[in-house]
Write a protein that holds these residues in place. Structure first.
Motif, PDB file in Angstrom:
ATOM      1  N   ASP A  33       0.816  -1.223   0.000  1.00  0.00           N
ATOM      2  CA  ASP A  33       0.000   0.000   0.000  1.00  0.00           C
ATOM      3  C   ASP A  33       0.851   1.277   0.000  1.00  0.00           C
ATOM      4  O   ASP A  33       0.681   2.153   0.866  1.00  0.00           O
ATOM      5  N   SER A  49       1.929   0.374   4.482  1.00  0.00           N
ATOM      6  CA  SER A  49       1.495  -0.507   5.553  1.00  0.00           C
ATOM      7  C   SER A  49       2.539  -1.620   5.647  1.00  0.00           C
ATOM      8  O   SER A  49       3.466  -1.694   4.826  1.00  0.00           O
ATOM      9  N   PHE A  58      -5.115 -10.012   6.893  1.00  0.00           N
ATOM     10  CA  PHE A  58      -4.621  -8.630   6.988  1.00  0.00           C
ATOM     11  C   PHE A  58      -4.636  -8.077   8.419  1.00  0.00           C
ATOM     12  O   PHE A  58      -5.037  -6.944   8.638  1.00  0.00           O
ATOM     13  N   MET A  60      -2.733  -6.400  10.688  1.00  0.00           N
ATOM     14  CA  MET A  60      -1.498  -5.615  10.528  1.00  0.00           C
ATOM     15  C   MET A  60      -1.388  -4.583  11.653  1.00  0.00           C
ATOM     16  O   MET A  60      -2.404  -4.074  12.110  1.00  0.00           O
ATOM     17  N   TRP A  94      -4.036  -0.644   8.012  1.00  0.00           N
ATOM     18  CA  TRP A  94      -4.087  -0.782   6.549  1.00  0.00           C
ATOM     19  C   TRP A  94      -3.547   0.460   5.840  1.00  0.00           C
ATOM     20  O   TRP A  94      -2.937   1.323   6.457  1.00  0.00           O
ATOM     21  N   ALA A  95      -3.868   0.542   4.552  1.00  0.00           N
ATOM     22  CA  ALA A  95      -3.261   1.545   3.661  1.00  0.00           C
ATOM     23  C   ALA A  95      -3.363   2.990   4.158  1.00  0.00           C
ATOM     24  O   ALA A  95      -4.445   3.551   4.208  1.00  0.00           O
ATOM     25  N   ASP A 158      -8.921   2.718   3.633  1.00  0.00           N
ATOM     26  CA  ASP A 158      -8.266   3.219   2.422  1.00  0.00           C
ATOM     27  C   ASP A 158      -8.527   4.704   2.168  1.00  0.00           C
ATOM     28  O   ASP A 158      -9.102   5.086   1.134  1.00  0.00           O
ATOM     29  N   GLU A 209     -11.372  -0.043  -4.229  1.00  0.00           N
ATOM     30  CA  GLU A 209     -10.749   0.306  -2.957  1.00  0.00           C
ATOM     31  C   GLU A 209      -9.593   1.230  -3.296  1.00  0.00           C
ATOM     32  O   GLU A 209      -9.382   1.584  -4.453  1.00  0.00           O
ATOM     33  N   ASN A 256      -4.732  -7.905  -4.536  1.00  0.00           N
ATOM     34  CA  ASN A 256      -5.034  -6.474  -4.597  1.00  0.00           C
ATOM     35  C   ASN A 256      -3.819  -5.673  -5.077  1.00  0.00           C
ATOM     36  O   ASN A 256      -2.703  -6.168  -5.096  1.00  0.00           O
ATOM     37  N   HIS A 258      -2.906  -1.932  -4.447  1.00  0.00           N
ATOM     38  CA  HIS A 258      -2.987  -0.558  -3.945  1.00  0.00           C
ATOM     39  C   HIS A 258      -1.827   0.244  -4.556  1.00  0.00           C
ATOM     40  O   HIS A 258      -0.737  -0.268  -4.735  1.00  0.00           O
ATOM     41  N   HIS A 273       1.943  -2.433  -5.239  1.00  0.00           N
ATOM     42  CA  HIS A 273       2.571  -3.626  -4.667  1.00  0.00           C
ATOM     43  C   HIS A 273       2.222  -4.856  -5.502  1.00  0.00           C
ATOM     44  O   HIS A 273       1.222  -4.876  -6.210  1.00  0.00           O
ATOM     45  N   ARG A 288       3.294  -9.640  -0.178  1.00  0.00           N
ATOM     46  CA  ARG A 288       3.273  -8.359  -0.894  1.00  0.00           C
ATOM     47  C   ARG A 288       4.627  -7.632  -0.803  1.00  0.00           C
ATOM     48  O   ARG A 288       5.271  -7.625   0.233  1.00  0.00           O
TER      49      ARG A 288
HETATM   50  O1  FUB Z   1      -3.215  -3.709   3.165  1.00  0.00           O
HETATM   51  C1  FUB Z   1      -4.537  -3.950   3.581  1.00  0.00           C
HETATM   52  C2  FUB Z   1      -5.513  -3.642   2.484  1.00  0.00           C
HETATM   53  O2  FUB Z   1      -5.249  -4.418   1.320  1.00  0.00           O
HETATM   54  C3  FUB Z   1      -5.465  -2.224   1.953  1.00  0.00           C
HETATM   55  O3  FUB Z   1      -6.028  -1.277   2.793  1.00  0.00           O
HETATM   56  C4  FUB Z   1      -6.155  -2.407   0.647  1.00  0.00           C
HETATM   57  O4  FUB Z   1      -6.027  -1.317  -0.213  1.00  0.00           O
HETATM   58  C5  FUB Z   1      -5.481  -3.661   0.143  1.00  0.00           C
HETATM   59  O5  FUB Z   1      -4.232  -3.352  -0.434  1.00  0.00           O
END
Ligand code: FUB
Length: 323
Positions: A33, A49, A58, A60, A94-95, A158, A209, A256, A258, A273, A288
């Motif tokens: 991201d 991220s 995810f 994170m 996240w992002a 996002d 997204e 995905n 981003h 990514h 990623r």
């Molecule tokens: O990295 C977590 C989520 O995955 C992001 O917020 C989205 O955009 C996707 O890349």
């Protein structure tokens, strides 16, 4: 013989210099991201991220920053904020996106709590919101400005924060039932003005997204991973639209995608990514990694398609004459 060895060494050096994808952001560090910005220090800053090794769903925990002036050699500034610093979330870092306004650096970030129950979605407790943090330095540490998300409903993640030439700040989000929405930030960046506003997308509204907004020659560009995978774009004459669909920037590869788009030293760069096999990883699945490519415009402002490469922007210093 000496001549052959010299030629071989030169060839290896050229190849090494050109093979720059994924970006060298840190040995063993899984980043995703990427949000690219050029700040007053003249460097490119990347806010990302951070994937836990072999993570599932995810989960994170923190956001990282990196800086560079040749886009090949990156300084890692470590985690600039973590969910441990938040009172209202403990997961889903996240992002992020970042902005510079009135001498301060802002990190706008999604975070959340709870779990997603994939078998019985009705039992899910997962929730995400968007926070705003501030720092005097682009390298952080960033501090949550309000100790709460900017709003609780709708569930959102996002964020993309765009500061226009007149200093007004626009926040674009991916939100539950509210994609293609924008809200203006208050002057002090501590709250939003009014509610989320749905933008006119010219009738084309695929699932999305990761929105991104930039301005070039007076034209606003809204870019996004359509269906979370294919990078597409729209243009408009104002930051709130009405937007017109203009086409595909980068095809899907799986997983995905981003991204962010930013101009540096005269070159337009697409950061994104990729999901790649990761030698030495603790699991066999793809993970990623942040990569970058040059992006080019046609005379009429349309964007040329970008193809994923191994070389990426490895020749950036040569292209820009070391400026
Ligand atoms: O990295 C977590 C989520 O995955 C992001 O917020 C989205 O955009 C996707 O890349």
């Amino acid at each position: 013989m000496k001549l052959v060895l010299t030629a071989l060494a030169a060839l290896l050096a050229t190849t090494a210099c050109q093979a720059q994808n994924p970006l060298a952001l840190g040995q063993g560090l899984r980043t995703a991201d990427p949000s690219g910005h050029v700040w007053p220090d003249g460097k490119m800053w990347l806010y990302t991220s951070h994937d836990e090794e072999c993570q599932a769903d995810f989960h994170m925990k923190d956001w990282h920053a990196f800086s560079s002036d040749d886009l090949v050699n990156w300084t890692a500034h470590g985690a600039v904020m973590s969910v441990k610093d938040l009172k209202w979330a403990d997961d889903y870092a996240w992002a992020p996106d970042a902005a510079y306004k009135n001498g301060k650096y802002y990190l706008v970030f999604p975070a959340g709590t709870g779990v997603k129950d994939r078998q019985n979605p009705g039992n899910s407790t997962k929730w995400m919101g968007i926070g705003i943090a501030e720092s005097d330095s682009p390298a952080g540490p960033f501090k949550d400005m309000i100790g709460a998300p900017l709003w609780r409903k709708p569930y959102a993640n996002d964020p993309a924060l765009f500061i226009d030439d007149d200093g007004r700040a626009y926040l674009y989000v991916h939100a539950s039932g509210a994609d293609y929405h924008v809200v203006e930030m208050a002057e002090d960046m501590r709250s939003v003005k009014g509610g989320l506003q749905k933008m006119d997308m010219g009738g084309y509204e695929p699932k999305m997204e990761g929105p991104w907004v930039f301005k070039r020659n007076g034209l606003y560009y809204f870019t996004m991973p359509e269906g979370n995978r294919i990078l597409t774009y729209y243009t408009a004459r104002t930051p709130k639209g009405p937007w017109a669909y203009r086409g595909v920037i980068m095809e899907a590869e799986g997983g995905n995608n981003h991204h962010s788009i930013v101009q540096y030293k005269g070159q337009w760069i697409l950061f994104y990514h990729r999901w790649l096999e990761t030698p030495g990883a603790a699991c066999a699945k793809t993970q990623r990694h942040v990569a970058a490519e040059y992006l080019a415009f046609n005379e009429d402002g349309t964007i040329q398609r970008v193809v994923r490469t191994k070389e990426g922007i490895g020749d950036f210093a040569r292209r820009t004459g070391g400026r």
